[in-house]
Design a protein around this motif. Structure first.
Motif, PDB file in Angstrom:
ATOM      1  N   VAL A 160       0.731  -1.179  -0.020  1.00  0.00           N
ATOM      2  CA  VAL A 160       0.074  -0.007  -0.093  1.00  0.00           C
ATOM      3  C   VAL A 160       0.965   1.158   0.157  1.00  0.00           C
ATOM      4  CG1 VAL A 160      -1.901  -0.969   1.009  1.00  0.00           C
ATOM      5  CG2 VAL A 160      -0.264   0.029   2.532  1.00  0.00           C
ATOM      6  N   SER A 161       2.181   1.184   0.257  1.00  0.00           N
ATOM      7  CA  SER A 161       3.069   2.078   0.437  1.00  0.00           C
ATOM      8  C   SER A 161       3.859   2.497  -0.841  1.00  0.00           C
ATOM      9  CB  SER A 161       4.094   2.060   1.544  1.00  0.00           C
ATOM     10  OG  SER A 161       3.174   2.236   2.822  1.00  0.00           O
ATOM     11  N   GLY A 162       3.728   1.550  -1.906  1.00  0.00           N
ATOM     12  CA  GLY A 162       4.488   1.636  -3.265  1.00  0.00           C
ATOM     13  C   GLY A 162       5.329   0.109  -3.460  1.00  0.00           C
ATOM     14  N   LEU A 163       6.457   0.223  -4.095  1.00  0.00           N
ATOM     15  CA  LEU A 163       7.245  -0.833  -4.560  1.00  0.00           C
ATOM     16  C   LEU A 163       8.388  -0.839  -3.914  1.00  0.00           C
ATOM     17  CD1 LEU A 163       7.332  -3.032  -6.997  1.00  0.00           C
ATOM     18  CD2 LEU A 163       8.525  -1.595  -8.201  1.00  0.00           C
ATOM     19  N   THR A 164       8.714  -2.155  -3.649  1.00  0.00           N
ATOM     20  CA  THR A 164      10.291  -2.320  -2.864  1.00  0.00           C
ATOM     21  C   THR A 164      11.030  -3.602  -3.645  1.00  0.00           C
ATOM     22  OG1 THR A 164       9.719  -1.678  -0.754  1.00  0.00           O
ATOM     23  CG2 THR A 164      11.437  -2.980  -0.610  1.00  0.00           C
ATOM     24  N   ARG A 196       0.802  10.135  -1.157  1.00  0.00           N
ATOM     25  CA  ARG A 196       0.786   9.091  -0.124  1.00  0.00           C
ATOM     26  C   ARG A 196       0.144   7.718  -0.868  1.00  0.00           C
ATOM     27  NH1 ARG A 196       4.075   9.234   3.560  1.00  0.00           N
ATOM     28  NH2 ARG A 196       2.851   8.482   5.402  1.00  0.00           N
ATOM     29  N   THR A 197      -0.799   8.096  -1.806  1.00  0.00           N
ATOM     30  CA  THR A 197      -1.808   6.892  -2.301  1.00  0.00           C
ATOM     31  C   THR A 197      -0.818   6.224  -3.472  1.00  0.00           C
ATOM     32  OG1 THR A 197      -3.444   8.308  -2.193  1.00  0.00           O
ATOM     33  CG2 THR A 197      -3.654   6.444  -3.269  1.00  0.00           C
ATOM     34  N   ALA A 198       0.052   5.009  -2.963  1.00  0.00           N
ATOM     35  CA  ALA A 198       0.730   4.506  -3.826  1.00  0.00           C
ATOM     36  C   ALA A 198       0.391   2.893  -3.870  1.00  0.00           C
ATOM     37  CB  ALA A 198       2.327   4.696  -3.356  1.00  0.00           C
ATOM     38  N   THR A 199      -0.768   2.280  -3.656  1.00  0.00           N
ATOM     39  CA  THR A 199      -0.798   1.271  -3.740  1.00  0.00           C
ATOM     40  C   THR A 199      -0.523   0.264  -5.111  1.00  0.00           C
ATOM     41  OG1 THR A 199      -2.585   1.361  -2.067  1.00  0.00           O
ATOM     42  CG2 THR A 199      -2.914  -0.561  -3.168  1.00  0.00           C
ATOM     43  N   VAL A 200       0.104  -0.802  -4.776  1.00  0.00           N
ATOM     44  CA  VAL A 200       0.668  -1.574  -6.034  1.00  0.00           C
ATOM     45  C   VAL A 200      -0.681  -2.591  -6.085  1.00  0.00           C
ATOM     46  CG1 VAL A 200       2.149  -3.177  -6.945  1.00  0.00           C
ATOM     47  CG2 VAL A 200       2.907  -1.026  -5.977  1.00  0.00           C
ATOM     48  N   PHE A 201      -0.967  -2.820  -7.426  1.00  0.00           N
ATOM     49  CA  PHE A 201      -2.025  -3.790  -7.422  1.00  0.00           C
ATOM     50  C   PHE A 201      -1.323  -5.050  -8.079  1.00  0.00           C
ATOM     51  CE2 PHE A 201      -5.179  -0.111  -8.578  1.00  0.00           C
ATOM     52  CZ  PHE A 201      -5.772  -0.480  -7.314  1.00  0.00           C
ATOM     53  N   ASP A 202      -0.527  -4.885  -9.123  1.00  0.00           N
ATOM     54  CA  ASP A 202      -0.073  -6.262  -9.764  1.00  0.00           C
ATOM     55  C   ASP A 202       1.428  -5.764 -10.379  1.00  0.00           C
ATOM     56  OD1 ASP A 202       0.095  -8.774 -10.917  1.00  0.00           O
ATOM     57  OD2 ASP A 202      -1.082  -8.132 -12.609  1.00  0.00           O
ATOM     58  N   ILE A 203       2.425  -6.615 -10.546  1.00  0.00           N
ATOM     59  CA  ILE A 203       3.570  -6.830 -10.773  1.00  0.00           C
ATOM     60  C   ILE A 203       3.847  -7.893 -12.152  1.00  0.00           C
ATOM     61  CG2 ILE A 203       6.067  -6.872 -10.480  1.00  0.00           C
ATOM     62  CD1 ILE A 203       5.064  -6.229  -7.307  1.00  0.00           C
ATOM     63  N   ASP A 204       4.277  -7.558 -13.193  1.00  0.00           N
ATOM     64  CA  ASP A 204       4.475  -8.368 -14.281  1.00  0.00           C
ATOM     65  C   ASP A 204       5.958  -8.179 -14.875  1.00  0.00           C
ATOM     66  OD1 ASP A 204       3.600 -10.550 -15.938  1.00  0.00           O
ATOM     67  OD2 ASP A 204       2.648  -9.271 -17.363  1.00  0.00           O
ATOM     68  N   GLU A 205       6.232  -9.464 -15.529  1.00  0.00           N
ATOM     69  CA  GLU A 205       7.606  -9.273 -15.979  1.00  0.00           C
ATOM     70  C   GLU A 205       7.711  -9.811 -17.853  1.00  0.00           C
ATOM     71  OE1 GLU A 205      12.247 -10.926 -15.561  1.00  0.00           O
ATOM     72  OE2 GLU A 205      10.790 -11.876 -14.531  1.00  0.00           O
ATOM     73  N   SER A 206       8.279  -8.928 -18.493  1.00  0.00           N
ATOM     74  CA  SER A 206       8.287  -9.163 -19.731  1.00  0.00           C
ATOM     75  C   SER A 206       9.025 -10.530 -20.034  1.00  0.00           C
ATOM     76  CB  SER A 206       8.747  -8.019 -20.751  1.00  0.00           C
ATOM     77  OG  SER A 206       9.968  -7.869 -20.686  1.00  0.00           O
ATOM     78  N   VAL A 227       4.470  -2.495 -13.428  1.00  0.00           N
ATOM     79  CA  VAL A 227       3.707  -2.231 -12.170  1.00  0.00           C
ATOM     80  C   VAL A 227       2.321  -1.500 -12.406  1.00  0.00           C
ATOM     81  CG1 VAL A 227       3.755  -1.473  -9.737  1.00  0.00           C
ATOM     82  CG2 VAL A 227       6.035  -2.463 -10.973  1.00  0.00           C
ATOM     83  N   SER A 228       1.410  -1.953 -11.747  1.00  0.00           N
ATOM     84  CA  SER A 228       0.244  -1.524 -11.883  1.00  0.00           C
ATOM     85  C   SER A 228      -0.005  -0.784 -10.553  1.00  0.00           C
ATOM     86  CB  SER A 228      -0.949  -2.487 -12.330  1.00  0.00           C
ATOM     87  OG  SER A 228      -2.234  -1.861 -12.125  1.00  0.00           O
ATOM     88  N   THR A 229      -0.421   0.491 -10.506  1.00  0.00           N
ATOM     89  CA  THR A 229      -0.754   1.209  -9.255  1.00  0.00           C
ATOM     90  C   THR A 229      -1.970   1.875  -9.226  1.00  0.00           C
ATOM     91  OG1 THR A 229       0.249   3.376  -9.735  1.00  0.00           O
ATOM     92  CG2 THR A 229       1.876   1.363  -9.084  1.00  0.00           C
ATOM     93  N   VAL A 230      -2.408   2.356  -8.280  1.00  0.00           N
ATOM     94  CA  VAL A 230      -3.634   3.208  -8.019  1.00  0.00           C
ATOM     95  C   VAL A 230      -3.438   4.660  -8.876  1.00  0.00           C
ATOM     96  CG1 VAL A 230      -2.982   4.330  -5.849  1.00  0.00           C
ATOM     97  CG2 VAL A 230      -5.269   3.921  -6.508  1.00  0.00           C
TER      98      VAL A 230
END
Length: 195
Positions: A31-35, A52-62, A69-72
Motif C-alpha cells: 500500500v506504500s509502493g514498490l520495494t 501517499r496513495t501508492a498502492t500496488v495492484f499487480d507486478i508483471d515481467e516481460s 507495475v500497476s498502481t492506483v
C-alpha cells in the motif's frame, strides 16, 4: 527451513503483491509502493507520483526481463532505479488496472472492469465475451504468450492481446468462477476455483 528477512518499516506496510523476477530479485508491492529485495537488501523504488496513495495492484515481467507495475496511479515500468509512467498519452485516458499482462515492450493488457490494450500513447477498449461482466478476478500469460482472464462469472477468456474468446468447458477446467490462476514453466496452467 525458513529464512526470515525483515523489511524496513514503511507507512501502511501491508503487502499486496509478490513477484520473483528472472534475475533473482523479489519485487514487493504494498500500500506504500514498490520495494525490491536484491543482494540481501531491501530498496524502495521511487515513483513518478509523489503523493501517499501508492498502492500496488499487480507486478508483471516481460520475456526480456522488464518489470511492469500497476498502481492506483496508473501503469509504471521500472527503468534504472525508478518507476516511470508506461502510458505517455493524455492522463484522463489512462486506465487503472488491477491486473496487467505485458504483451510486449510497448503494449499491455489492462484487466479491470473492462479489457483494454494499453500502448505508449493510446488505449484501445477491447470487446469481451458477455460472460465477462464486472471486475476481473485473475489473469495469467501462458507459454504461447496468450492471456487468460477470469471474471465474476464461470468460464475464462483467452486471447492474443487483440481478440479474446470464451473458454467455457474442457477437461480440468473449473465449472465455477476461477479465483486464481498461474502458468508454470512446464507449460501447465493451474486454476483455483469450484469444480
Amino acid at each position: 527451513t525458513f529464512d526470515k528477512r525483515s523489511m524496513p518499516r514503511v507507512d501502511g506496510q501491508g503487502a499486496t503483491k509478490l513477484r520473483a523476477s528472472s534475475d533473482g530479485a523479489l519485487w514487493i508491492g504494498s500500500v506504500s509502493g514498490l520495494t525490491v529485495y536484491r543482494d540481501y537488501q531491501f530498496r524502495p523504488i521511487p515513483a513518478w507520483y509523489h503523493d501517499r496513495t501508492a498502492t500496488v495492484f499487480d507486478i508483471d515481467e516481460s520475456p526480456g526481463g522488464r518489470i511492469l507495475v500497476s498502481t492506483v496511479n496508473g501503469i509504471g515500468v521500472v527503468e534504472g532505479d525508478a518507476l516511470v509512467p508506461f502510458f505517455q498519452g493524455r492522463p484522463e485516458d489512462a486506465p487503472v488496472c488491477p491486473e496487467v499482462e505485458l504483451i510486449d515492450n510497448d503494449s499491455v493488457i489492462c484487466v479491470g472492469y473492462e479489457l483494454s490494450r494499453v500502448e505508449r500513447t493510446h488505449v484501445t477498449r477491447l470487446r469481451a465475451a458477455e460472460q465477462f461482466s464486472g471486475a476481473s478476478v485473475a489473469s495469467t500469460r501462458d507459454a504461447q504468450g496468450r492471456v487468460w482472464i477470469s471474471g465474476r462469472s464461470p468460464g475464462l477468456l483467452r486471447g492474443d492481446g487483440q481478440r479474446f474468446d470464451p473458454v467455457t468447458d474442457g477437461p480440468g477446467l473449473p465449472s465455477g468462477i476461477v479465483m486464481a490462476m498461474k502458468s508454470s514453466s512446464n507449460r501447465s496452467i493451474y486454476f483455483v476455483g469450484s469444480f
